[in-house]
Motif scaffolding. Structure first.
Motif, PDB file in Angstrom:
ATOM      1  N   UNK A   1       0.846  -1.191   0.000  1.00  0.00           N
ATOM      2  CA  UNK A   1       0.000   0.000   0.000  1.00  0.00           C
ATOM      3  C   UNK A   1       0.879   1.237   0.000  1.00  0.00           C
ATOM      4  N   UNK A   2       1.838   1.267  -0.918  1.00  0.00           N
ATOM      5  CA  UNK A   2       2.905   2.274  -0.894  1.00  0.00           C
ATOM      6  C   UNK A   2       2.444   3.676  -1.238  1.00  0.00           C
ATOM      7  N   UNK A   3       1.261   3.828  -1.863  1.00  0.00           N
ATOM      8  CA  UNK A   3       0.840   5.157  -2.297  1.00  0.00           C
ATOM      9  C   UNK A   3       1.861   5.731  -3.266  1.00  0.00           C
ATOM     10  N   UNK A   4       2.175   7.029  -3.151  1.00  0.00           N
ATOM     11  CA  UNK A   4       3.167   7.640  -4.042  1.00  0.00           C
ATOM     12  C   UNK A   4       4.610   7.216  -3.744  1.00  0.00           C
ATOM     13  N   UNK A   5       4.797   6.318  -2.768  1.00  0.00           N
ATOM     14  CA  UNK A   5       6.072   5.618  -2.545  1.00  0.00           C
ATOM     15  C   UNK A   5       7.133   6.440  -1.821  1.00  0.00           C
ATOM     16  N   UNK A   6       6.725   7.239  -0.845  1.00  0.00           N
ATOM     17  CA  UNK A   6       7.717   8.001  -0.089  1.00  0.00           C
ATOM     18  C   UNK A   6       8.639   7.092   0.715  1.00  0.00           C
ATOM     19  N   UNK A   7       8.110   5.964   1.228  1.00  0.00           N
ATOM     20  CA  UNK A   7       8.942   5.058   2.007  1.00  0.00           C
ATOM     21  C   UNK A   7       9.899   4.273   1.112  1.00  0.00           C
ATOM     22  N   UNK A   8       9.467   3.987  -0.105  1.00  0.00           N
ATOM     23  CA  UNK A   8      10.355   3.339  -1.070  1.00  0.00           C
ATOM     24  C   UNK A   8      11.543   4.252  -1.353  1.00  0.00           C
ATOM     25  N   UNK A   9      11.250   5.523  -1.575  1.00  0.00           N
ATOM     26  CA  UNK A   9      12.331   6.490  -1.810  1.00  0.00           C
ATOM     27  C   UNK A   9      13.278   6.554  -0.602  1.00  0.00           C
ATOM     28  N   UNK A  10      12.710   6.598   0.598  1.00  0.00           N
ATOM     29  CA  UNK A  10      13.535   6.684   1.799  1.00  0.00           C
ATOM     30  C   UNK A  10      14.439   5.464   1.931  1.00  0.00           C
ATOM     31  N   UNK A  11      13.896   4.291   1.644  1.00  0.00           N
ATOM     32  CA  UNK A  11      14.707   3.072   1.743  1.00  0.00           C
ATOM     33  C   UNK A  11      15.839   3.078   0.727  1.00  0.00           C
ATOM     34  N   UNK A  12      15.529   3.484  -0.494  1.00  0.00           N
ATOM     35  CA  UNK A  12      16.551   3.543  -1.541  1.00  0.00           C
ATOM     36  C   UNK A  12      17.625   4.562  -1.186  1.00  0.00           C
TER      37      UNK A  12
ATOM     38  N   UNK B   1       4.400   7.627  -8.587  1.00  0.00           N
ATOM     39  CA  UNK B   1       5.678   7.049  -8.169  1.00  0.00           C
ATOM     40  C   UNK B   1       6.571   6.762  -9.372  1.00  0.00           C
ATOM     41  N   UNK B   2       5.994   6.205 -10.414  1.00  0.00           N
ATOM     42  CA  UNK B   2       6.796   5.883 -11.592  1.00  0.00           C
ATOM     43  C   UNK B   2       7.334   7.134 -12.269  1.00  0.00           C
ATOM     44  N   UNK B   3       6.545   8.218 -12.229  1.00  0.00           N
ATOM     45  CA  UNK B   3       7.017   9.464 -12.837  1.00  0.00           C
ATOM     46  C   UNK B   3       8.231  10.017 -12.094  1.00  0.00           C
ATOM     47  N   UNK B   4       8.375   9.613 -10.823  1.00  0.00           N
ATOM     48  CA  UNK B   4       9.533  10.018 -10.032  1.00  0.00           C
ATOM     49  C   UNK B   4      10.664   9.002 -10.120  1.00  0.00           C
ATOM     50  N   UNK B   5      10.480   7.979 -10.948  1.00  0.00           N
ATOM     51  CA  UNK B   5      11.517   6.980 -11.148  1.00  0.00           C
ATOM     52  C   UNK B   5      11.611   5.939 -10.048  1.00  0.00           C
ATOM     53  N   UNK B   6      10.535   5.769  -9.266  1.00  0.00           N
ATOM     54  CA  UNK B   6      10.563   4.818  -8.164  1.00  0.00           C
ATOM     55  C   UNK B   6      10.008   3.460  -8.588  1.00  0.00           C
ATOM     56  N   UNK B   7      10.593   2.357  -8.095  1.00  0.00           N
ATOM     57  CA  UNK B   7      10.153   1.014  -8.484  1.00  0.00           C
ATOM     58  C   UNK B   7       8.880   0.607  -7.751  1.00  0.00           C
ATOM     59  N   UNK B   8       7.788   0.515  -8.479  1.00  0.00           N
ATOM     60  CA  UNK B   8       6.493   0.155  -7.900  1.00  0.00           C
ATOM     61  C   UNK B   8       5.746  -0.757  -8.866  1.00  0.00           C
ATOM     62  N   UNK B   9       4.815  -1.515  -8.311  1.00  0.00           N
ATOM     63  CA  UNK B   9       3.949  -2.376  -9.111  1.00  0.00           C
ATOM     64  C   UNK B   9       2.493  -2.083  -8.787  1.00  0.00           C
ATOM     65  N   UNK B  10       1.650  -2.069  -9.822  1.00  0.00           N
ATOM     66  CA  UNK B  10       0.209  -1.922  -9.629  1.00  0.00           C
ATOM     67  C   UNK B  10      -0.343  -3.313  -9.327  1.00  0.00           C
ATOM     68  N   UNK B  11      -0.355  -3.640  -8.046  1.00  0.00           N
ATOM     69  CA  UNK B  11      -0.677  -5.010  -7.668  1.00  0.00           C
ATOM     70  C   UNK B  11      -1.178  -5.051  -6.224  1.00  0.00           C
TER      71      UNK B  11
END
Length: 236
Positions: free
Chosen positions: A86-97, A116-126
């Motif tokens: 449930x990453x949403x716009x993926x702020x935690x993904x960015x923080x981890x990276x 998230x993808x527009x910001x270059x972050x790795x996410x899946x619609x799933x």
């Protein structure tokens, strides 16, 4: 697993299943999608049996912002690759990276995934219940922002989270402020302009309840409070 808890959840799930449902915030006028695309919006999560006065506020602006120092500190209590559910716009993904870790986010919101993808972050619609990459090898599984409510079935969700972890991996579960909270219900997202989502199954659990579920799954659970937010750390 605790037989009484299973029976209770099954009874509540039967009640929840009596009405129409959708994934989190989807359907209807799509208020969550509208807020993500607008880059702001204070939504309200309303229970079917509750009132707008009892609604839980959801600040989409916070989801779109950078992770807080407290959130980074909580991530720092884990090691290895991070899967944000449930990453949403993926702020935690960015923080981890940014901390030098491998990370992946998953979400059912097309707008959040696009952002998230527009910001270059790795996410899946799933969905978390779909097949996912590297199952059983993740060092950390994150359920922030009340995402323990996904699907309206905390036992099924935490069981799935445990399956995704490697031995010794940790699941981070942000919990309700009331440690005894244990509720499953139909909910709806409401935009200040009046736009409403379809009804979807949701849950809220406190730290004691989440720890009990984790214990029933054979996981070791500890509770930490960071910046006024409570998290259960469940180690496989």
């Amino acid at each position: 697993m605790n037989a009484g808890r299973i029976s209770s959840v099954l009874l509540r799930a039967e009640h929840v299943g009596t009405g129409p449902s959708a994934e989190f915030g989807r359907g209807g006028a799509e208020p969550y999608e509208l807020a993500i695309r607008a880059g702001r919006g204070l939504l309200a999560l309303v229970a079917r049996d509750g009132s707008i006065e009892d609604a839980v506020p959801l600040d989409v602006s916070a989801y779109l912002a950078a992770a807080t120092d407290g959130e980074r500190d909580v991530l720092g209590l884990t090691v290895g690759p991070v899967l944000d559910i449930g990453c949403g716009p993926a702020r935690l993904v960015r923080a981890a990276i940014e901390s030098g870790r491998i990370a992946l986010g998953i979400d059912v919101s097309p707008a959040a995934i696009q952002h998230a993808r527009s910001a270059g972050l790795p996410v899946l619609h799933r969905s978390v219940f779909d097949p996912l990459p590297a199952e059983g090898t993740w060092g950390a599984v994150a359920l922030f922002d009340g995402n323990v409510g996904i699907g309206g079935d905390p036992i099924a969700l935490l069981t799935r989270g445990s399956e995704l972890l490697r031995p010794g991996g940790r699941m981070i579960v942000e919990t309700h402020t009331d440690p005894e909270r244990d509720a499953v219900f139909l909910a709806q997202l409401v935009h200040p302009a009046g736009a409403r989502s379809a009804w979807f199954p949701w849950a809220e659990v406190g730290a004691r309840v989440a720890s009990e579920i984790a214990g029933d799954l054979g996981m070791e659970a500890t509770t930490v409070t960071v910046a006024g937010r409570t998290f259960v750390l469940a180690t496989r």
